[in-house]
Motif scaffolding. Structure first.
Motif: not given
Length: 332
Positions: A13-16, A163-167
């Motif tokens: 969530x922080x990276x997002x 289908x993916x999420x962030x690092x």
């Protein structure tokens, strides 16, 4: 690796938020982005790699080089130099990076340059006596300080960004909403026989905007493997050693298996810097097949002469005429 990604999930969530906020500041003009009055095409992705940016740049070079003077500008990942470097007769993978060196070897009529500072690189290219009319930015979708006139976003069939999420737990460099900046979106590394039904399903999942166009592409492998001075027919190869240092070797491995070829696979990380011990081990092999990107780094080692070959690839785009027309319409 999966365990580490699970452990790091609270950071997602922080990276997002950080990457979303950065993009929002550029969108609102609070952070500045430089525009240009000549054609700049950006090829990039949302994920950390393995979507086929290099073959796409080569596709665009072939499409445009006979009509316009073309330059490519890359970061020059893992090169051993800094600042702006223009490829010349002394260039190699160490000075400009493996992918730019691949462009330079194949397309002598194209200007190839590297610079981590894309604004500075563009300025230096336009200051040349032979000024390029079109600049292709390689892997620059997140470099918002440059506002490319045309953005081509790639997403691999086996790892579509929806289908993916962030690092760090996923592979996305920024939120999926970043895809809204693209003019063209290309699903790469598809099966040759992908059905129209599956295309429609993917189109729906990607939520393509009315101002965007979606295309599907696949990798076309050559029938011969090549070295600097020789070629061998792929299907007649004896057992060999496959060496890969790319983000995703699975499509190549699957292709070779489908051809019924016998090989051992030595898999390294993307842009791997081969060590002396690696080269000594490879020198003991009788026949080595690798990717073109790996070949430009390995071919400088004399101990591999006569046993090192690469398999050329090109991408084929469904509705290529429509894709080409969209690119040329922007150029004109």
């Amino acid at each position: 690796m999966k365990i580490i990604r699970i452990i790091l999930f609270p950071i997602v969530p922080i990276y997002f938020v950080i990457t979303w906020l950065r993009n929002r500041l550029f969108d609102l003009g609070i952070k500045s982005s430089k525009s240009y009055d000549f054609p700049i095409i950006c090829v990039g992705n949302l994920s950390t790699g393995g979507t086929g940016k290099t073959p796409m740049i080569e596709y665009l070079i072939r499409l445009l080089k006979d009509e316009k003077s073309v330059a490519t500008l890359s970061r020059g990942y893992k090169r051993k130099t800094e600042g702006f470097i223009l490829a010349d007769e002394n260039a190699n993978a160490d000075t400009i990076g493996d992918e730019p060196f691949q462009f330079h070897r194949k397309f002598q009529e194209v200007t190839v340059a590297v610079d981590a500072d894309r604004q500075n690189g563009i300025k230096a290219l336009r200051a040349l006596k032979l000024q390029p009319e079109v600049i292709l930015l390689d892997d620059a979708f997140q470099h918002r300080k440059v506002k490319a006139g045309f953005n081509i976003l790639l997403t691999a069939y086996n790892n579509l960004y929806y289908k993916d999420i962030v690092l760090p737990s996923g592979n996305l460099r920024e939120p999926r909403s970043g895809a809204n900046r693209a003019d063209l979106i290309v699903v790469t590394k598809c099966h040759k026989d992908i059905s129209e039904g599956e295309k429609k399903k993917i189109t729906s999942k990607l939520k393509i905007k009315s101002n965007q166009q979606l295309f599907f592409s696949y990798v076309d492998y050559a029938v011969d493997v090549l070295s600097e001075s020789d070629s061998l027919e792929l299907t007649k190869l004896p057992k060999f050693t496959l060496v890969t240092g790319i983000a995703n070797a699975n499509p190549l491995v699957d292709f070779l298996v489908e051809k019924g070829l016998k090989f051992d696979h030595l898999e390294f990380s993307d842009h791997y810097n081969f060590r002396t011990t690696d080269i000594e081990d490879l020198a003991s092999k009788s026949l080595i097949i690798t990717t073109e990107k790996d070949y430009v780094r390995l071919s400088s080692h004399k101990s591999l002469d006569g046993k090192l070959y690469y398999i050329p690839i090109e991408i084929k785009i469904d509705n290529a005429a429509q894709f080409n027309a969209a690119v040329k319409s922007f150029i004109s």
